[in-house]
Design a protein around this motif. Structure first.
Motif, PDB file in Angstrom:
ATOM      1  N   THR A  47     -20.310 -35.867  -6.939  1.00 28.33           N
ATOM      2  CA  THR A  47     -20.153 -35.591  -5.507  1.00 28.33           C
ATOM      3  C   THR A  47     -21.160 -36.355  -4.660  1.00 28.33           C
ATOM      4  N   TYR A  69     -16.241 -40.489  -7.532  1.00 26.74           N
ATOM      5  CA  TYR A  69     -16.918 -39.518  -6.668  1.00 26.74           C
ATOM      6  C   TYR A  69     -15.947 -38.856  -5.701  1.00 26.74           C
ATOM      7  N   GLN A  70     -16.299 -37.631  -5.310  1.00 27.08           N
ATOM      8  CA  GLN A  70     -15.665 -36.972  -4.174  1.00 27.08           C
ATOM      9  C   GLN A  70     -16.719 -36.900  -3.058  1.00 27.08           C
ATOM     10  N   ILE A 121     -18.142 -34.703   0.211  1.00 19.64           N
ATOM     11  CA  ILE A 121     -18.154 -33.423   0.917  1.00 19.64           C
ATOM     12  C   ILE A 121     -19.209 -33.519   2.012  1.00 19.64           C
ATOM     13  N   LEU A 170     -22.725 -35.569  -1.384  1.00 24.77           N
ATOM     14  CA  LEU A 170     -22.875 -34.407  -0.512  1.00 24.77           C
ATOM     15  C   LEU A 170     -23.687 -34.813   0.720  1.00 24.77           C
ATOM     16  N   TYR A 220     -11.763 -36.762   3.604  1.00 23.95           N
ATOM     17  CA  TYR A 220     -12.584 -36.002   2.648  1.00 23.95           C
ATOM     18  C   TYR A 220     -12.875 -34.593   3.190  1.00 23.95           C
ATOM     19  N   THR A 240     -16.466 -26.484  -7.001  1.00 26.89           N
ATOM     20  CA  THR A 240     -16.079 -27.759  -6.393  1.00 26.89           C
ATOM     21  C   THR A 240     -16.833 -28.923  -7.012  1.00 26.89           C
ATOM     22  N   PHE A 241     -18.142 -28.758  -7.231  1.00 25.10           N
ATOM     23  CA  PHE A 241     -18.947 -29.826  -7.833  1.00 25.10           C
ATOM     24  C   PHE A 241     -18.511 -30.117  -9.267  1.00 25.10           C
TER      25      PHE A 241
END
Length: 199
Positions: free
Chosen positions: A63, A95-96, A98, A65, A119, A57-58
């Motif tokens: 990310t 960026y995502q 999580i 987090l 998200y 995922t990363f």
């Protein structure tokens, strides 16, 4: 035979007691991973109960987090809402987001629907990631029932210190904000400024 059974019982009790005492007693006593260190490659559960491999995922993109205490925590819900409001800008920066808590997948779904989160929310009910990252501490005894309920019986003993990491695609920590006082969280402005500085 009775002596052997008694010795075995005492050994098991001491192992369990020792394992429980490994957790820091308070939020101020934790020893988190540092900037430059890598988040361990573990597998957590998604809202749907699917296995999510963290390294995979990363590797998709940088990310944000976030570790939060659970959907029962009003300060966490405010933080999750603020993240949602800044998600568009963070996505545009590459960026995502999580967010991880001890809540079970079922209870993550409640939070997701209540706060209209877009998200990814992940369940760490056993605390494997939270402990590996070094931000777990011994929950006060009056939290045990609530933690057990929110984790479907998997957690009665730990809480995460509210934490935000910014990671690169290798899962390495580039920025961290750790707040032992759960009533205070990183501001959206500071998070976005940190994310921009790491571009």
């Amino acid at each position: 035979m009775k002596n052997a059974f008694l010795t075995l019982s005492l050994l098991i009790f001491s192992i369990v007691t020792s394992a429980q005492s490994e957790l820091p007693k308070t939020a101020n006593d934790v020893s988190p991973l540092l900037i430059g260190e890598k988040i361990p490659n573990l597998t957590l559960k998604s809202i749907e109960g699917n296995d999510i491999n963290l390294s995979d995922t990363f590797s998709k993109q940088k990310t944000i987090l976030v570790f939060y205490r659970g959907g029962w925590c009003p300060y966490c819900n405010l933080q999750l809402g603020a993240l949602g409001e800044s998600e568009k800008e963070l996505l545009e920066l590459g960026y995502q987001i999580i967010a991880v808590s001890p809540d079970s997948p079922k209870n993550l779904k409640v939070t997701d629907e209540k706060d209209a989160i877009n998200y990814m929310l992940l369940s760490d009910s056993k605390g494997e990631l939270t402990k590996a990252v070094g931000i777990a501490f011994q929950a006060p005894t009056n939290y045990e029932s609530m933690l057990s309920k929110s984790s479907d019986g998997l957690n009665k003993s730990f809480l995460p210190v509210p934490t935000v990491f910014i990671l690169n695609e290798n899962g390495e920590i580039q920025f961290e904000h750790i707040t032992p006082d759960y009533k205070h969280r990183i501001t959206t402005e500071l998070l976005i400024a940190a994310a921009k500085s790491l571009q």
